[in-house]
Write a protein that holds these residues in place. Structure first.
Motif, PDB file in Angstrom:
ATOM      1  N   SER A   1       0.836  -1.201   0.000  1.00 50.89           N
ATOM      2  CA  SER A   1       0.000   0.000   0.000  1.00 50.89           C
ATOM      3  C   SER A   1       0.873   1.254   0.000  1.00 50.89           C
ATOM      4  O   SER A   1       0.421   2.337  -0.353  1.00 50.89           O
ATOM      5  CB  SER A   1      -1.003   0.002   1.144  1.00 50.89           C
ATOM      6  OG  SER A   1      -0.374  -0.081   2.381  1.00 50.89           O
TER       7      SER A   1
ATOM      8  N   ASN B   1       0.547   4.315  13.149  1.00 51.96           N
ATOM      9  CA  ASN B   1       1.879   3.747  13.255  1.00 51.96           C
ATOM     10  C   ASN B   1       2.828   4.942  13.385  1.00 51.96           C
ATOM     11  O   ASN B   1       2.824   5.802  12.505  1.00 51.96           O
ATOM     12  CB  ASN B   1       2.197   2.958  11.973  1.00 51.96           C
ATOM     13  CG  ASN B   1       3.632   2.472  11.924  1.00 51.96           C
ATOM     14  OD1 ASN B   1       4.348   2.517  12.921  1.00 51.96           O
ATOM     15  ND2 ASN B   1       4.050   2.015  10.752  1.00 51.96           N
TER      16      ASN B   1
ATOM     17  N   ASP C   1      -5.325   5.610   5.916  1.00 53.09           N
ATOM     18  CA  ASP C   1      -4.360   4.506   5.867  1.00 53.09           C
ATOM     19  C   ASP C   1      -4.676   3.537   6.997  1.00 53.09           C
ATOM     20  O   ASP C   1      -4.370   3.788   8.161  1.00 53.09           O
ATOM     21  CB  ASP C   1      -2.945   5.088   5.990  1.00 53.09           C
ATOM     22  CG  ASP C   1      -1.858   4.029   5.842  1.00 53.09           C
ATOM     23  OD1 ASP C   1      -2.169   2.825   5.896  1.00 53.09           O
ATOM     24  OD2 ASP C   1      -0.689   4.432   5.681  1.00 53.09           O
TER      25      ASP C   1
ATOM     26  N   TYR D   1      -3.369  -1.414   9.609  1.00 54.14           N
ATOM     27  CA  TYR D   1      -3.504  -2.314  10.769  1.00 54.14           C
ATOM     28  C   TYR D   1      -4.962  -2.545  11.151  1.00 54.14           C
ATOM     29  O   TYR D   1      -5.262  -2.931  12.272  1.00 54.14           O
ATOM     30  CB  TYR D   1      -2.714  -1.728  11.958  1.00 54.14           C
ATOM     31  CG  TYR D   1      -1.270  -1.540  11.612  1.00 54.14           C
ATOM     32  CD1 TYR D   1      -0.381  -2.603  11.690  1.00 54.14           C
ATOM     33  CD2 TYR D   1      -0.799  -0.308  11.146  1.00 54.14           C
ATOM     34  CE1 TYR D   1       0.948  -2.451  11.326  1.00 54.14           C
ATOM     35  CE2 TYR D   1       0.523  -0.147  10.774  1.00 54.14           C
ATOM     36  CZ  TYR D   1       1.391  -1.229  10.877  1.00 54.14           C
ATOM     37  OH  TYR D   1       2.703  -1.076  10.512  1.00 54.14           O
TER      38      TYR D   1
ATOM     39  N   THR E   1      -3.566  -3.372   3.366  1.00 53.99           N
ATOM     40  CA  THR E   1      -2.414  -4.128   2.876  1.00 53.99           C
ATOM     41  C   THR E   1      -2.503  -5.597   3.282  1.00 53.99           C
ATOM     42  O   THR E   1      -3.125  -5.928   4.296  1.00 53.99           O
ATOM     43  CB  THR E   1      -1.103  -3.514   3.419  1.00 53.99           C
ATOM     44  OG1 THR E   1      -0.005  -4.297   2.946  1.00 53.99           O
ATOM     45  CG2 THR E   1      -1.059  -3.506   4.943  1.00 53.99           C
TER      46      THR E   1
ATOM     47  N   SER F   1       0.354  -7.013   3.881  1.00 53.33           N
ATOM     48  CA  SER F   1       1.671  -7.181   4.499  1.00 53.33           C
ATOM     49  C   SER F   1       1.612  -7.520   5.981  1.00 53.33           C
ATOM     50  O   SER F   1       2.448  -8.264   6.478  1.00 53.33           O
ATOM     51  CB  SER F   1       2.486  -5.895   4.349  1.00 53.33           C
ATOM     52  OG  SER F   1       2.755  -5.631   3.004  1.00 53.33           O
ATOM     53  N   LYS F   2       0.693  -6.952   6.695  1.00 54.92           N
ATOM     54  CA  LYS F   2       0.747  -7.036   8.147  1.00 54.92           C
ATOM     55  C   LYS F   2      -0.120  -8.181   8.670  1.00 54.92           C
ATOM     56  O   LYS F   2       0.385  -9.234   9.007  1.00 54.92           O
ATOM     57  CB  LYS F   2       0.338  -5.685   8.758  1.00 54.92           C
ATOM     58  CG  LYS F   2       1.087  -4.491   8.167  1.00 54.92           C
ATOM     59  CD  LYS F   2       2.521  -4.391   8.648  1.00 54.92           C
ATOM     60  CE  LYS F   2       3.411  -3.418   7.905  1.00 54.92           C
ATOM     61  NZ  LYS F   2       2.930  -2.108   7.569  1.00 54.92           N
TER      62      LYS F   2
ATOM     63  N   ARG G   1       4.648  -8.027  -1.274  1.00 52.87           N
ATOM     64  CA  ARG G   1       4.308  -6.670  -1.704  1.00 52.87           C
ATOM     65  C   ARG G   1       2.963  -6.589  -2.419  1.00 52.87           C
ATOM     66  O   ARG G   1       2.889  -6.568  -3.648  1.00 52.87           O
ATOM     67  CB  ARG G   1       5.398  -6.078  -2.626  1.00 52.87           C
ATOM     68  CG  ARG G   1       6.841  -6.297  -2.227  1.00 52.87           C
ATOM     69  CD  ARG G   1       7.168  -5.719  -0.860  1.00 52.87           C
ATOM     70  NE  ARG G   1       6.814  -4.334  -0.739  1.00 52.87           N
ATOM     71  CZ  ARG G   1       6.033  -3.845   0.240  1.00 52.87           C
ATOM     72  NH1 ARG G   1       5.536  -4.625   1.190  1.00 52.87           N
ATOM     73  NH2 ARG G   1       5.746  -2.576   0.284  1.00 52.87           N
TER      74      ARG G   1
HETATM   75  C1  LIG Z   1       3.287  -1.141   6.815  1.00 54.72           C
HETATM   76  C2  LIG Z   1       2.464   0.071   6.497  1.00 54.72           C
HETATM   77  C3  LIG Z   1       1.964   0.334   5.211  1.00 54.72           C
HETATM   78  C4  LIG Z   1       2.187  -0.428   3.986  1.00 54.72           C
HETATM   79  O1  LIG Z   1       2.905  -1.494   3.914  1.00 54.72           O
HETATM   80  P1  LIG Z   1       3.042  -2.263   2.522  1.00 54.72           P
HETATM   81  O2  LIG Z   1       3.901  -3.382   2.890  1.00 54.72           O
HETATM   82  O3  LIG Z   1       3.646  -1.309   1.559  1.00 54.72           O
HETATM   83  O4  LIG Z   1       1.660  -2.642   2.101  1.00 54.72           O
HETATM   84  C5  LIG Z   1       1.187   1.441   5.009  1.00 54.72           C
HETATM   85  N1  LIG Z   1       0.895   2.265   6.006  1.00 54.72           N
HETATM   86  C6  LIG Z   1       1.351   2.057   7.237  1.00 54.72           C
HETATM   87  C7  LIG Z   1       0.972   3.004   8.296  1.00 54.72           C
HETATM   88  C8  LIG Z   1       2.156   0.966   7.526  1.00 54.72           C
HETATM   89  O5  LIG Z   1       2.622   0.803   8.750  1.00 54.72           O
END
Ligand SMILES: *Cc1c(COP(=O)(O)O)cnc(C)c1O
Length: 376
Positions: free
Chosen positions: A89, A162, A189, A192, A219, A221-222, A230
């Motif tokens: 993201s 974050n 955003d 989380y 995302t 990712s988390k 990715r």
């Molecule tokens: C980790 C994170 C993302 C995006 O992570 P991607 O691995 O690029 O999807 C976006 N915003 C925040 C606040 C994050 O901590």
């Protein structure tokens, strides 16, 4: 920038003025990596098999990825043209800011917040307008609304924030949106989102229908544990997303990432996902409570991380160094605090031991913790 790093060609002075990103120190002993908010669980059931079965990697993936976008659209009860994929993201953040803010325009965001935000304005030649968090480490939405000018093109909201952890509440978000010009892009955003347990937190799905200037980012990712592959997505007005796609790097979401994301949304994977999230949320709450009982003013933790704010006894870099010496990586934000990701179950007592030891060394008072407010 030092002489040794002077580039041999003419580059942008504003870019050179920014120090290059440096990854945190590598610990010398084996320990836990709690510095990048990664998921400690292995990939969800079915994901590895799905990507192993994808043998067509000599071909470019079909860029539209309709199946994945349709699955996401269904979650948001919207149509596929409202969904835009990116190589994480963070890529979509860049696309959106590039599409909306040019030279001299302004990008407003809270600070401290996601470390990538300042480079967004830099990349597009826009002016970053960071607005300090409140003393509860929450977005100061009144101050952010006050910071909006004629030149504001993008407002970034990070919930939960974050690195600090608190969410933006629904009522505060609504009040804020009333103050934002309807033609100014707001990015919510929610990297989380899956870890949020506060029922009053704003939710992208609900807000999208009401504000055409809003784009929600999520995302894989988390919470889904696909950080290395990715893939993330934005949901919002199709014309905004089309503009973002115009400045995006073509074909940057790989077929493997698409396949892994789709497999993560299959029923068996979803069930395992829900269980794992519940475990991590419980672990987070236990970690935050234990740190508070040490006298630390831990703000509301709604992501997969906790935040130890700078205080009289806690210098963030010194605390992170103590962690690294003990073999565990955490993320310091100089002058602001230390972010600790919620990792393996065994990492929790290790974290608490390190913090306890650090405090014992740094609090000279005979009543340890007496100086802390101990409130959230
Ligand atoms: C980790 C994170 C993302 C995006 O992570 P991607 O691995 O690029 O999807 C976006 N915003 C925040 C606040 C994050 O901590």
């Amino acid at each position: 920038m030092s002489d040794s790093a002077r580039p041999p060609v003419r580059l942008r002075a504003d870019v050179l003025a920014v120090p290059a990103y440096r990854q945190g120190a590598t610990p010398t002993k084996p320990g836990f990596k709690l510095s990048s908010n990664e998921n400690p669980f292995p990939p969800l059931p079915g994901v590895l098999d799905a990507i192993a079965g994808r043998t067509d990697i000599h071909r470019y993936a079909a860029a539209a990825m309709p199946d994945l976008r349709a699955a996401i659209a269904a979650e948001f009860e919207t149509s596929i043209d409202h969904v835009h994929l990116g190589a994480g993201s963070v890529a979509i953040l860049f696309h959106l800011v590039q599409a909306a803010a040019g030279s001299g325009d302004e990008v407003v965001f809270a600070w401290p917040s996601f470390e990538a935000y300042p480079s967004l304005g830099l990349a597009s030649g826009a002016i970053n307008v960071p607005v300090p968090l409140t003393d509860r480490a929450e977005h100061d939405l009144d101050a952010m609304a006050d910071a909006i000018t004629e030149r504001t093109r993008v407002i970034l909201l990070c919930t939960p924030n974050n690195p600090t952890g608190p969410t933006i509440r629904r009522d505060a978000f609504e009040r804020f949106m009333q103050r934002v010009p309807a033609d100014t892009l707001v990015v919510l955003d929610e990297a989380y989102r899956e870890f949020v347990t506060d029922p009053d937190a704003v939710r992208g799905e609900e807000a999208l229908g009401r504000y055409s200037n809003l784009v929600v980012l999520r995302t894989f990712s988390k919470a889904y544990g696909l950080a290395a592959l990715r893939v993330g997505y934005g949901v919002g007005d199709p014309a905004i997303l089309a503009a973002a796609a115009s400045v995006g790097i073509p074909l940057s979401v790989t077929g493997l990432a698409e396949t892994a994301a789709r497999a993560s949304l299959e029923p068996a994977a979803r069930a395992a996902h829900a269980e794992r999230i519940a475990v991590l949320v419980e672990r987070r709450d236990a970690l935050a409570a234990a740190l508070r009982s040490l006298g630390l003013a831990i703000p509301e933790a709604q992501g997969n991380f906790v935040w130890i704010p700078r205080s009289e006894h806690v210098d963030p870099v010194a605390l992170a160094t103590a962690f690294a010496e003990a073999g565990t990586l955490v993320r310091p934000f100089a002058g602001a605090g230390v972010r600790i990701s919620v990792g393996e179950a065994e990492s929790v007592p290790v974290v608490l031991d390190i913090v306890r030891g650090f405090l014992a060394e740094h609090i000279r008072s005979d009543a340890p913790g007496a100086d802390y407010t101990g409130s959230r």
